[in-house]
Design an enzyme around this catalytic site. Structure first.
Site, PDB file in Angstrom:
ATOM      1  N   HIS A  58       0.825  -1.208   0.000  1.00  0.00           N
ATOM      2  CA  HIS A  58       0.000   0.000   0.000  1.00  0.00           C
ATOM      3  C   HIS A  58       0.858   1.257   0.000  1.00  0.00           C
ATOM      4  CE1 HIS A  58      -3.036  -2.851   0.970  1.00  0.00           C
ATOM      5  NE2 HIS A  58      -2.563  -3.090   2.179  1.00  0.00           N
ATOM      6  N   HIS A 220      -6.475  -4.551  -1.393  1.00  0.00           N
ATOM      7  CA  HIS A 220      -5.678  -5.776  -1.382  1.00  0.00           C
ATOM      8  C   HIS A 220      -5.921  -6.608  -2.618  1.00  0.00           C
ATOM      9  CE1 HIS A 220      -6.402  -4.635   2.800  1.00  0.00           C
ATOM     10  NE2 HIS A 220      -5.163  -4.991   2.990  1.00  0.00           N
TER      11      HIS A 220
END
Ligand SMILES: Nc1ncnc2c1ncn2[C@@H]1O[C@H](COP(=O)(O)OP(=O)(O)O)[C@@H](O)[C@H]1O
Ligand SMILES: Nc1ncnc2c1ncn2[C@@H]1O[C@H](COP(=O)(O)OP(=O)(O)O)[C@@H](O)[C@H]1O
Ligand SMILES: [Mg+2]
Ligand SMILES: [Mg+2]
Ligand SMILES: [Mg+2]
Ligand SMILES: [Mg+2]
Lengths: 332, 214, 332, 214
Positions: A58, A220
């Site tokens: 991320h 994700h």
């Protein structure tokens, strides 16, 4: 074959962290054993330690927002996997401060379980902790899905606000309340134009047709809430605002911060294009953008796509957002 | 009766080897509506279990299982680390100071493991998690013990149920874990955790007689 | 079908610029007719005006590095096309300062022609101009290809240095000399893992096999000098350093700035991974990284890939690189 | 002799329409070893030429061509704006105050245009640019005039040579423009600018008799 700059996929996260450490010798301190990136000089007993952990992939969240005015430490897990319990536990122990440790946790089962277990262990040793759960994603409705909303790009605002307040000496309870308050006025929705490829998997997590997009994507590579046809940027912005604005709701007369966050593979040009469209449409709804954020804040590896975040602003929040910060993530 | 330690070691080793052999398969299952890291996460933990296998405390069955649980709970990321780790820790606690385990003891340990998973993760049956394979398998085990089946038969029957129950999770909508975010889209494919339970149970059953006798 | 956030491709650049303008009402001023982004308050007669123009699609270069301490204005052309002459001419006219106008031009035929013609026109009106040509790309050897080397990500360092010096009141000739000096110690090589898709074309500029990379890529989707097989990140870094280091050459004992620039579609995680590998290998050659830059500085739309830039540092250059700046490109 | 203005207008309009019809094709040619914007860039300029066509100064052929040149030079990005704009400006200058153009005048204007491109861009023949189609076409035109061919024949022959010469650029290695960065890889495909010259010349030849008579 996976098109990435990578050596051994199992070393992807450590090699990234090593790069961060080498590029920021004065700003941070790196503890390889626990994927731990700490701000130099932390912990500081005059300041609550602010810790965020999550999966990797991320970036810049969260290892690259360690620094003055933001996080005191981040302990990422592998790509898209919550950090193991003892990474979190060791992080809390090393960040132990007289004023306590604030844990910022994106609302995912894995992250919550790891942080809960680690916090129990740390509290058993007398370390004061508080947890703020971040869940800004409007794609997941809290009522029908009992795990609740996900934490996505809105976490930046929680970190920025508590980070700034902690520099001014705010206490643990005050910071936890502030973090929850910021989270409560923050809403995000994400759209993916492509999937992404975790290094250890070596293949995209899902396949999208040439004219398809995923709406309500997580961070994700989980597929979104639904698959739609690709439409022009204006229609995408309208669709996102129709989901985000009524959710709080943001109302005519409100001041907001508007973030257009890239998911990793979308260039700045497209993000600014989306930003302009959203800014004008919000104005059309009587909502004034007082602060703007355009770029990559919370990504899904190299996924093409974007998320839009709104934060309802008041003067206290504006001044916290405006406070100086100096992190790994920087331009100069 | 002789020590059950070899049998416990056999079960743990079989689980570890099976997880490593299925790393990619488990990951693919998790990628359908999850994020694809399930196989990788489990493998990173059971890899340590295998590597350090000979060094673990064997002073008791409980101590041995507790060590396994700690390795997994602390070293596996994602949801699986805390859940699988907790399962081993609870099974260890249920073993108490026993050195020889009866089939009924195995049931009690498995029940404790399932309860631990349930408590930590907050899932109920039918929410499309590994519990939907594990709990029916334990039920079957208990029923077959009551019916007087031989140990090797017990393992085979339990595995059969675990696999069938795992398949049956296809029809369920996920309400826990990352898969739940996709709502209705989670229907139509089996839960990765449940399938893993089936695969592990089957591996144990297949090797049972060869490894430790009937 | 093209997977982009776009409306009418012909409006791609104006819509992006509009977004920039809306997100930075206090920092910049936007003149739609000429794709012109000017720093608020420019021109300032106490300061040389610094102007950069190039095609669009390289964001943040150059429209997003307008601001204090960097550019006074940028006038981009369409995606990958040099700005038309009258965009440049109008920009120079509007940026006219007592102290003169410094033109920073990446060495491409189109950009040079546009800037040359515009400068002739402006000088005919009595506006003092100087031009610095930037050509840091080692992929193109100056001797066999008579158009000379390209200007790529190294332009960031030229802009940063002259931008900082101009804030301190340096004169036009001094700035031009400084810009040329920085350019002369700057070298870059880029690698592409994918092509990119200009909105008006709607299809990738070239096709790459699943295991192929382009070595020595420009920043306009032109194919590189050669096509290679994808190799692990360490081998890529070694190959890049083998091309870049001997070119100046950078020698044992040198202090350098090291930039790992993303080409648009490569995530920060991979850039930091590359950075770490390069930093350590440079150390192995006795070259010390004194300043580091990791992120997107000069891109090719959404191309996956990276370029590595070295700048030989001295104390003056370090202090110019460290000087404060505040541009459209920002985090907070 | 009557004014050549209609014929000049016809040539310019045909060029503009042909550029717009071939926007994508020209772009594809430029994408092979260039950056793919050639068709788009030219089209954005000639689009303005067509839109504003009726408003342009027609006080003389020179004034008209100068205006076209300025629109293109100032409004087309990339390399092509300055080069093609310069070509029109130089042709205008070569036309001087003439109102009726003889074939020899056309040759002189084209030579001036080519010289302007050469001067501004610094390319020599054989460096794989549009000059490698334009210059041979002018040579052919001049030769056919000397041989006494009719105007419609002149256009056809010049176009034939332009197209052949454009094709022949495939064998050359680019030494100018973006394509030169690819070195040897530029060999094997024709130069986009040269092909455009051939296509435009052919379009002019095809429409010649229909539009303005032999
Ligand atoms: N709350 C829960 N309780 C029990 N099991 C769960 C829960 N959430 C997820 N699982 C199980 O975990 C599996 C996914 O594990 P993993 O991939 O490690 O999780 P994640 O990537 O979502 O953190 C699922 O297939 C499911 O069987
Ligand atoms: N220096 C030059 N002199 C003459 N023609 C040139 C030169 N450089 C490029 N060209 C021509 O311009 C064409 C490309 O035009 P364009 O795509 O607008 O340029 P770019 O994208 O490289 O700025 C080439 O195919 C070639 O015919
Ligand atoms: Mg995960
Ligand atoms: Mg998972
Ligand atoms: Mg171009
Ligand atoms: Mg071109």
């Amino acid at each position: 074959m996976m098109k990435k700059f990578v050596n051994d996929p199992k070393q992807f996260v450590p090699e990234m962290l090593q790069g961060i450490a080498l590029a920021n010798p004065d700003r941070i301190c790196y503890v390889p054993q626990y994927n731990l990136i700490m701000r130099s000089g932390a912990p500081d007993d005059a300041k609550v330690s602010i810790v965020q952990g999550s999966g990797s992939g991320h970036e810049p969240a969260h290892v690259m927002v360690v620094g003055k005015g933001m996080l005191d430490a981040a302990c990422p897990g592998d790509v898209f996997s919550a950090p193991p319990v003892d990474y979190v536990y060791e992080t809390i122990r090393r960040l132990k401060s007289q004023k306590g440790v604030l844990l910022l946790v994106n609302n995912y089962t894995g992250d919550r379980l790891s942080f809960d277990m680690a916090r129990e262990m740390a509290e058993a040793e007398g370390i004061r902790c508080e947890t703020v759960i971040i869940d800004d994603d409007v794609a997941v409705s809290g009522s029908t899905h009992t795990v609740g909303r996900r934490g996505v790009a809105g976490n930046f605002f929680v970190i920025k606000a508590v980070g700034a307040a902690s520099e001014c000496g705010a206490g643990l309870d005050e910071l936890a309340a502030l973090g929850r308050r910021v989270n409560s006025v923050t809403r995000t929705l994400g759209i993916a134009l492509s999937s992404c490829t975790p290094p250890a998997k070596g293949a995209p997590l899902f396949d999208l047709g040439g004219d398809e997009i995923e709406v309500g994507i997580g961070i994700h590579g989980e597929p979104g809430r639904r698959r739609d046809k690709l439409v022009p940027a204006s229609a995408i912005v309208e669709m996102i605002l129709d989901a985000v604005v009524p959710d709080l709701p943001y109302q005519s007369g409100d001041d907001v911060a508007l973030m257009l966050n890239g998911l990793g593979g979308t260039p700045l040009s497209e993000l600014y294009l989306l930003y302009g469209l959203a800014h004008r449409r919000l104005a059309g709804r009587g909502i004034r953008v007082r602060r703007s954020y355009v770029g990559e804040y919370c990504t899904s590896l190299e996924m093409a796509g974007a998320s839009l975040t709104l934060v309802k602003l008041d003067d206290q929040l504006v001044s916290l957002l405006d406070a100086p910060a100096d992190t790994v993530l920087r331009i100069f | 009766m002789s020590s059950s330690m070899p049998r416990v070691e056999f079960v743990v080793r079989t689980m570890a080897e099976t997880v490593l052999r299925n790393e990619e398969y488990f990951g693919q299952l998790d990628a359908v509506v999850g994020d694809g890291d399930f196989g990788y996460s489990l493998a990173r933990g059971f890899e340590i279990v295998l590597n350090d296998f000979d060094t673990f405390d064997r002073s008791s069955i409980a101590a041995f299982l507790r060590k396994i649980g700690m390795v997994i709970a602390s070293r596996v990321g994602g949801t699986s680390g805390p859940l699988w780790g907790t399962a081993f820790l609870r099974a260890a606690a249920a073993a108490g100071d026993k050195t020889a385990l009866e089939p009924e003891d195995a049931v009690a340990m498995l029940r404790a493991a399932a309860a631990g998973i349930q408590q930590r993760g907050g899932a109920s049956l039918g929410e499309k998690t590994l519990l939907d394979a594990l709990v029916p398998a334990i039920d079957r085990l208990e029923a077959e013990i009551a019916a007087g089946a031989a140990p090797v038969e017990l393992a085979r029957k339990a595995a059969e149920t675990a696999r069938q129950a795992a398949e049956a999770t296809s029809a369920l909508m996920a309400r826990r874990g990352r898969a739940s975010y996709t709502g209705e889209r989670s229907i139509g494919s089996p839960d990765a955790g449940a399938v893993a339970v089936g695969v592990l149970a089957q591996a144990i059953a297949d090797r049972w007689s060869g490894a430790v006798g009937g």
